[in-house]
Write a protein that holds these residues in place. Structure first.
Motif, PDB file in Angstrom:
ATOM      1  N   THR A 289      76.935   4.823 -81.325  1.00 42.48           N
ATOM      2  CA  THR A 289      76.998   6.725 -81.466  1.00 42.48           C
ATOM      3  C   THR A 289      76.569   7.486 -80.643  1.00 42.48           C
TER       4      THR A 289
ATOM      5  N   TYR B  62      78.088  11.361 -79.711  1.00 43.18           N
ATOM      6  CA  TYR B  62      77.074  12.475 -79.323  1.00 43.18           C
ATOM      7  C   TYR B  62      77.802  12.857 -77.885  1.00 43.18           C
TER       8      TYR B  62
ATOM      9  N   GLY C 232      71.851   3.484 -81.820  1.00 43.58           N
ATOM     10  CA  GLY C 232      71.311   5.197 -82.006  1.00 43.58           C
ATOM     11  C   GLY C 232      70.568   5.185 -81.904  1.00 43.58           C
TER      12      GLY C 232
ATOM     13  N   ALA D  84      73.373  16.151 -75.249  1.00 41.41           N
ATOM     14  CA  ALA D  84      74.023  15.523 -76.145  1.00 41.41           C
ATOM     15  C   ALA D  84      72.670  15.406 -77.429  1.00 41.41           C
TER      16      ALA D  84
ATOM     17  N   SER E  55      72.889  16.906 -80.824  1.00 39.78           N
ATOM     18  CA  SER E  55      72.753  16.396 -81.491  1.00 39.78           C
ATOM     19  C   SER E  55      71.400  16.849 -82.741  1.00 39.78           C
TER      20      SER E  55
ATOM     21  N   ASP F 149      68.919   7.198 -85.317  1.00 38.85           N
ATOM     22  CA  ASP F 149      69.139   6.701 -87.175  1.00 38.85           C
ATOM     23  C   ASP F 149      69.792   6.515 -87.792  1.00 38.85           C
ATOM     24  N   ILE F 150      70.148   4.850 -87.553  1.00 34.79           N
ATOM     25  CA  ILE F 150      71.511   3.475 -87.393  1.00 34.79           C
ATOM     26  C   ILE F 150      70.636   3.442 -89.274  1.00 34.79           C
TER      27      ILE F 150
ATOM     28  N   ARG G 121      78.756   9.450 -69.028  1.00 38.04           N
ATOM     29  CA  ARG G 121      77.648   8.863 -68.444  1.00 38.04           C
ATOM     30  C   ARG G 121      76.430   9.533 -67.338  1.00 38.04           C
TER      31      ARG G 121
ATOM     32  N   ALA H   4      77.030   7.392 -78.093  1.00 38.67           N
ATOM     33  CA  ALA H   4      78.299   7.768 -76.854  1.00 38.67           C
ATOM     34  C   ALA H   4      79.170   9.032 -77.507  1.00 38.67           C
TER      35      ALA H   4
ATOM     36  N   ARG I 144      63.820  14.186 -73.329  1.00 35.17           N
ATOM     37  CA  ARG I 144      64.880  14.230 -74.192  1.00 35.17           C
ATOM     38  C   ARG I 144      64.233  13.410 -76.178  1.00 35.17           C
TER      39      ARG I 144
ATOM     40  N   ARG J 284      75.672  16.466 -86.551  1.00 39.41           N
ATOM     41  CA  ARG J 284      75.485  15.119 -87.110  1.00 39.41           C
ATOM     42  C   ARG J 284      75.986  14.977 -88.357  1.00 39.41           C
TER      43      ARG J 284
ATOM     44  N   ARG K 289      67.152   3.569 -66.542  1.00 40.71           N
ATOM     45  CA  ARG K 289      68.202   4.663 -65.992  1.00 40.71           C
ATOM     46  C   ARG K 289      68.303   4.945 -65.036  1.00 40.71           C
TER      47      ARG K 289
ATOM     48  N   ASP L  95      64.648  14.158 -79.711  1.00 39.27           N
ATOM     49  CA  ASP L  95      64.970  13.196 -79.968  1.00 39.27           C
ATOM     50  C   ASP L  95      64.487  12.717 -81.503  1.00 39.27           C
TER      51      ASP L  95
HETATM   52  O1   DC Z   1      72.065   7.184 -76.677  1.00 41.84           O
HETATM   53  P1   DC Z   1      71.897   8.016 -75.735  1.00 41.84           P
HETATM   54  O2   DC Z   1      71.771   8.074 -74.578  1.00 41.84           O
HETATM   55  O3   DC Z   1      73.511   7.487 -75.422  1.00 41.84           O
HETATM   56  O4   DC Z   1      72.628   8.746 -76.615  1.00 41.84           O
HETATM   57  C1   DC Z   1      72.422  10.348 -76.314  1.00 41.84           C
HETATM   58  C2   DC Z   1      72.088  11.569 -77.112  1.00 41.84           C
HETATM   59  O5   DC Z   1      72.355  11.178 -78.588  1.00 41.84           O
HETATM   60  C3   DC Z   1      70.440  11.409 -77.513  1.00 41.84           C
HETATM   61  O6   DC Z   1      69.063  11.581 -76.631  1.00 41.84           O
HETATM   62  C4   DC Z   1      70.347  11.686 -78.736  1.00 41.84           C
HETATM   63  C5   DC Z   1      71.523  11.529 -79.411  1.00 41.84           C
HETATM   64  N1   DC Z   1      71.992  10.824 -80.130  1.00 41.84           N
HETATM   65  C6   DC Z   1      71.640  11.244 -81.800  1.00 41.84           C
HETATM   66  O7   DC Z   1      71.183  12.347 -81.951  1.00 41.84           O
HETATM   67  N2   DC Z   1      71.635  10.579 -82.808  1.00 41.84           N
HETATM   68  C7   DC Z   1      72.164   8.588 -82.164  1.00 41.84           C
HETATM   69  N3   DC Z   1      72.655   7.864 -83.263  1.00 41.84           N
HETATM   70  C8   DC Z   1      72.501   8.783 -80.741  1.00 41.84           C
HETATM   71  C9   DC Z   1      72.435   9.318 -80.143  1.00 41.84           C
END
Ligand code: DC
Length: 231
Positions: free
Chosen positions: A39, A43, A133, A103, A107, A135-136, A95, A41, A184, A113, A161, A188
Motif C-alpha cells: 500500500t 501512496y 502499510g 508520500a 498520505s 493502517d491495514i 523508491r 507503493a 517521517r 486516503r 534504509r 505517520d
Molecule cells: O511503506 P512506505 O515507506 O513505502 O510508505 C510511504 C509512505 O506512505 C509512508 O511514510 C506513509 C504512507 N503510507 C500510509 O500512510 N499508509 C499506508 N498504508 C502505507 C503507506
C-alpha cells in the motif's frame, strides 16, 4: 471425497519504515500463493503524480480533480511486484528518499486516503492477500484474520534504509537518513487520519535482532493457526 477448500485469509502487516515489512510480506505471499499488496507503493505513486504536476497539496479541489484522473494498479511482472500509474510503470522511480517524504505528506490527506483505501479493499475483497502499510489492521481490513505489527529499533531501521539506497543519486549521510526517518515516523504516527498504530489484536514482532527467516516462520505459525481454526 473432496478436500475442503481452506478460506483464503487476509494478513495485515503494519509498522514503521525499515521494520522489514516488504521483505517479510513478499515472502509470505509467495509461500501462501497470495497477492502481495504494497500500500505504501500506492501512496508513493500518487506522490509521484503530485510531484510531476507540481501540485499544491493544500488545494483540495485540485487534489480531488487529479485523484479522479489517476489510476493506480499493483501488478506483477515476471514475479516482481510493481506499480502502474495511469498505465506507466513507476516501480523504481518511487523508491527515493524524496518520494518517501512526499508520500508521507500526501498520505495525511483525507481524500487521498479515502481513494487508496477504496482501491485496497477492492483488491482484498476475495481474501488471499498479504497487505503491508500503516493502517491495514486498523482501518483498511479491521477484520483481517492475522494482524502483525512489525517493529525494529530506529537505529536498525535507518541502517537498513541507508543500505537500501546506497549508491543512489540523492542519498545523504547516515545521519540524514536517521533524521528523515524520524521525521517521517513522527508524521505517520501523529497525523489525524489513520495514523500508524498497533491494532489492539495485532501480534507485535520486533525484528531488530531477527533474521527474515525467523520472522516469516513466526508469522506462518499464526497463519496456520488461523487456517485451522477457520476450517
Ligand atoms: O511503506 P512506505 O515507506 O513505502 O510508505 C510511504 C509512505 O506512505 C509512508 O511514510 C506513509 C504512507 N503510507 C500510509 O500512510 N499508509 C499506508 N498504508 C502505507 C503507506
Amino acid at each position: 471425497m473432496f478436500a475442503k477448500q481452506v478460506r483464503k485469509l487476509i494478513v495485515a502487516i503494519d509498522g514503521p519504515a525499515g521494520a522489514g515489512k516488504s521483505t517479510v510480506a513478499k515472502r509470505l505471499a509467495k509461500e501462501l500463493g497470495y497477492t502481495y499488496m504494497d500500500t505504501g507503493a500506492m501512496y508513493r505513486a500518487f506522490a509521484w503524480r503530485v510531484m510531476e504536476q507540481g501540485m499544491d497539496l493544500s488545494d483540495e479541489r485540485e487534489l480531488r480533480r487529479v485523484l479522479q484522473q489517476t489510476n493506480i494498479e499493483l501488478v506483477e511482472h515476471f514475479g516482481r511486484p510493481g506499480v502502474l500509474l495511469n498505465g506507466v510503470d513507476v516501480t523504481d522511480r518511487i523508491r527515493t528518499p524524496e518520494l518517501s517524504q512526499l508520500a508521507s505528506r500526501v498520505s495525511t490527506s483525507k481524500i487521498v486516503r479515502e481513494r487508496m483505501v477504496e482501491l485496497q479493499r477492492a483488491i482484498g475483497s476475495q481474501g488471499g492477500v498479504v497487505a503491508e502499510g500503516r493502517d491495514i489492521g486498523t482501518v483498511v481490513f479491521p477484520d483481517a484474520e492475522v494482524k502483525i505489527y512489525l517493529d525494529a529499533s530506529s537505529q536498525e531501521r535507518a541502517r537498513r534504509r541507508f543500505e537500501e539506497f546506497r549508491g543512489q543519486a540523492g542519498q545523504g549521510t547516515m545521519e540524514e537518513t536517521v533524521s528523515e526517518m524520524e521525521e517521517r515516523d513522527r508524521r505517520d504516527k501523529e497525523r489525524d487520519i489513520a495514523p500508524l498504530r498497533k491494532a489492539e489484536d495485532a501480534l507485535v514482532i520486533d525484528s531488530t535482532d531477527s533474521a527474515v527467516d525467523g520472522v516469516v516462520e513466526r508469522i506462518m505459525q499464526e497463519i496456520k493457526k488461523k487456517m485451522l481454526a477457520n476450517q
